[in-house]
Design a protein around this motif. Structure first.
Motif, PDB file in Angstrom:
ATOM      1  N   SER A  63       9.752 -12.047  -3.650  1.00 18.93           N
ATOM      2  CA  SER A  63      10.251 -11.256  -2.529  1.00 18.93           C
ATOM      3  C   SER A  63       9.068 -10.714  -1.742  1.00 18.93           C
ATOM      4  O   SER A  63       8.047 -10.336  -2.315  1.00 18.93           O
ATOM      5  N   ILE A  64       9.224 -10.709  -0.425  1.00 23.14           N
ATOM      6  CA  ILE A  64       8.155 -10.193   0.424  1.00 23.14           C
ATOM      7  C   ILE A  64       8.399  -8.733   0.796  1.00 23.14           C
ATOM      8  O   ILE A  64       7.532  -8.077   1.363  1.00 23.14           O
ATOM      9  N   THR A  65       9.558  -8.200   0.446  1.00 22.93           N
ATOM     10  CA  THR A  65       9.896  -6.822   0.809  1.00 22.93           C
ATOM     11  C   THR A  65       8.908  -5.791   0.259  1.00 22.93           C
ATOM     12  O   THR A  65       8.510  -4.866   0.979  1.00 22.93           O
ATOM     13  N   PRO A  66       8.453  -5.887  -1.009  1.00 20.22           N
ATOM     14  CA  PRO A  66       7.485  -4.905  -1.506  1.00 20.22           C
ATOM     15  C   PRO A  66       6.152  -4.907  -0.759  1.00 20.22           C
ATOM     16  O   PRO A  66       5.353  -3.977  -0.926  1.00 20.22           O
ATOM     17  N   THR A  67       5.918  -5.945   0.065  1.00 18.30           N
ATOM     18  CA  THR A  67       4.673  -5.993   0.838  1.00 18.30           C
ATOM     19  C   THR A  67       4.584  -4.808   1.786  1.00 18.30           C
ATOM     20  O   THR A  67       3.476  -4.389   2.165  1.00 18.30           O
ATOM     21  N   LEU A  68       5.720  -4.267   2.179  1.00 19.23           N
ATOM     22  CA  LEU A  68       5.709  -3.066   3.027  1.00 19.23           C
ATOM     23  C   LEU A  68       5.011  -1.917   2.306  1.00 19.23           C
ATOM     24  O   LEU A  68       4.189  -1.201   2.895  1.00 19.23           O
ATOM     25  N   GLY A  69       5.316  -1.746   1.020  1.00 20.57           N
ATOM     26  CA  GLY A  69       4.636  -0.720   0.234  1.00 20.57           C
ATOM     27  C   GLY A  69       3.163  -1.012   0.062  1.00 20.57           C
ATOM     28  O   GLY A  69       2.328  -0.098   0.070  1.00 20.57           O
ATOM     29  N   VAL A  70       2.809  -2.307  -0.075  1.00 23.71           N
ATOM     30  CA  VAL A  70       1.398  -2.689  -0.190  1.00 23.71           C
ATOM     31  C   VAL A  70       0.647  -2.290   1.078  1.00 23.71           C
ATOM     32  O   VAL A  70      -0.481  -1.777   1.026  1.00 23.71           O
ATOM     33  N   GLY A  71       1.267  -2.512   2.233  1.00 17.15           N
ATOM     34  CA  GLY A  71       0.632  -2.144   3.492  1.00 17.15           C
ATOM     35  C   GLY A  71       0.428  -0.647   3.619  1.00 17.15           C
ATOM     36  O   GLY A  71      -0.634  -0.188   4.070  1.00 17.15           O
ATOM     37  N   VAL A  72       1.430   0.125   3.223  1.00 18.89           N
ATOM     38  CA  VAL A  72       1.306   1.585   3.295  1.00 18.89           C
ATOM     39  C   VAL A  72       0.195   2.083   2.373  1.00 18.89           C
ATOM     40  O   VAL A  72      -0.613   2.955   2.745  1.00 18.89           O
ATOM     41  N   LEU A  73       0.112   1.536   1.175  1.00 14.91           N
ATOM     42  CA  LEU A  73      -0.938   1.934   0.235  1.00 14.91           C
ATOM     43  C   LEU A  73      -2.323   1.588   0.776  1.00 14.91           C
ATOM     44  O   LEU A  73      -3.274   2.369   0.622  1.00 14.91           O
ATOM     45  N   HIS A  74      -2.459   0.436   1.414  1.00 11.99           N
ATOM     46  CA  HIS A  74      -3.755   0.068   2.000  1.00 11.99           C
ATOM     47  C   HIS A  74      -4.103   0.982   3.173  1.00 11.99           C
ATOM     48  O   HIS A  74      -5.287   1.300   3.378  1.00 11.99           O
ATOM     49  N   LEU A  75      -3.117   1.379   3.929  1.00 10.75           N
ATOM     50  CA  LEU A  75      -3.379   2.305   5.032  1.00 10.75           C
ATOM     51  C   LEU A  75      -3.897   3.639   4.504  1.00 10.75           C
ATOM     52  O   LEU A  75      -4.879   4.198   5.035  1.00 10.75           O
ATOM     53  N   LEU A  76      -3.269   4.149   3.459  1.00  9.90           N
ATOM     54  CA  LEU A  76      -3.730   5.397   2.852  1.00  9.90           C
ATOM     55  C   LEU A  76      -5.131   5.231   2.255  1.00  9.90           C
ATOM     56  O   LEU A  76      -5.973   6.138   2.355  1.00  9.90           O
ATOM     57  N   ALA A  77      -5.390   4.072   1.654  1.00 10.07           N
ATOM     58  CA  ALA A  77      -6.713   3.811   1.083  1.00 10.07           C
ATOM     59  C   ALA A  77      -7.780   3.797   2.182  1.00 10.07           C
ATOM     60  O   ALA A  77      -8.889   4.323   1.999  1.00 10.07           O
ATOM     61  N   GLY A  78      -7.458   3.185   3.323  1.00  9.80           N
ATOM     62  CA  GLY A  78      -8.405   3.171   4.437  1.00  9.80           C
ATOM     63  C   GLY A  78      -8.708   4.564   4.960  1.00  9.80           C
ATOM     64  O   GLY A  78      -9.857   4.879   5.296  1.00  9.80           O
TER      65      GLY A  78
END
Length: 248
Positions: free
Chosen positions: A163-178
């Motif tokens: 599923s590609i849906t959890p990728t949304l959470g991956v993007g949010v986590l990377h934004l916070l990491a940045g």
């Protein structure tokens, strides 16, 4: 089934994330965040060896190690502080002694030691701004790396679930990491600016390559976040349209 465009975005985002993690990890583990250039002749001073010994084996004191960094071409990182001093001297005085780099790490308790308005002077009162800037500058990169690691686990789960849906959470986590990586650099620069108000004349300084690695990692993480978010959102919209078309 994932469209080739989304798959390409996920691959590029993963590569950017990996590069950012490597850059930030190297930056955290090295001492070249800030480099001092001392006036000529300081290394030949009679007390240069004594300063080095106090720096390595003496009690932890901000004023003591800061003065040594100023006088002996020191370099400062998030977890390391280093100076350049003449090596072991012989029975005769060498005309051009070889400089040896000596490094000492900050222990975890030392990272939480309060900073004072005048470095090392406990009578001037605690400088809360410098204290929390120092703590944030070493905590934020650890938080950033932890967020990237967590996003990797989410990505693995997404692959297993197909599923590609959890990728949304991956993007949010990377934004916070940045944002955490960028905050690390800002806190370090702000703290150094406050410390340099008591820097002696004749001592120059410059930003080191470790700081630039940390600075580069922030936009890399944000670009990875943008790709992950775009892939997740676009795939969801496309899936919604395809579902509506089939129903119609």
């Amino acid at each position: 089934m994932v469209d080739n465009r989304y798959a390409t975005a996920l691959v590029i985002g993963s590569v950017l994330s990996l590069l950012a993690t490597v850059y930030l990890s190297i930056a955290v583990g090295t001492q070249h965040w800030y480099q001092y250039r001392s006036p000529p002749g300081n290394h030949e001073a009679s007390n240069a060896s004594e300063l080095r010994e106090d720096f390595i084996n003496g009690e932890f004191d901000e004023k003591t190690y800061s003065d040594t960094l100023f006088r002996l071409n020191g370099t400062l990182g998030l977890w390391w502080r280093c100076v350049q001093a003449p090596g072991q001297s012989h029975w005769f005085k060498e005309p051009d002694p070889k400089l040896v780099t000596q490094c000492v790490s900050f222990t975890l308790p030392q990272q939480f030691v309060p900073k004072y308005k005048e470095p090392g002077n406990h009578n001037t009162g605690e400088d809360l701004l410098r204290t929390y800037l120092w703590r944030c500058q070493f905590l934020l990169p650890l938080v950033s790396l932890a967020l990237v690691f967590l996003s990797g686990l989410v990505g693995v789960c997404a692959c297993l679930c197909r599923s590609i849906t959890p990728t949304l959470g991956v993007g949010v986590l990377h934004l916070l990491a940045g944002l955490c990586s960028l905050g690390t650099v800002c806190c370090f620069l702000a703290g150094m600016d406050l410390l340099h108000r008591v820097r002696p004349d004749g001592v120059d300084g410059s930003l080191g390559w470790s700081l630039y690695l940390a600075l580069i990692s922030s936009p890399l993480q944000m670009m990875a976040a943008a790709l992950f978010l775009w892939a997740a959102r676009s795939h969801r919209q496309n899936y919604t349209r395809m579902t509506a078309y089939r129903v119609a």
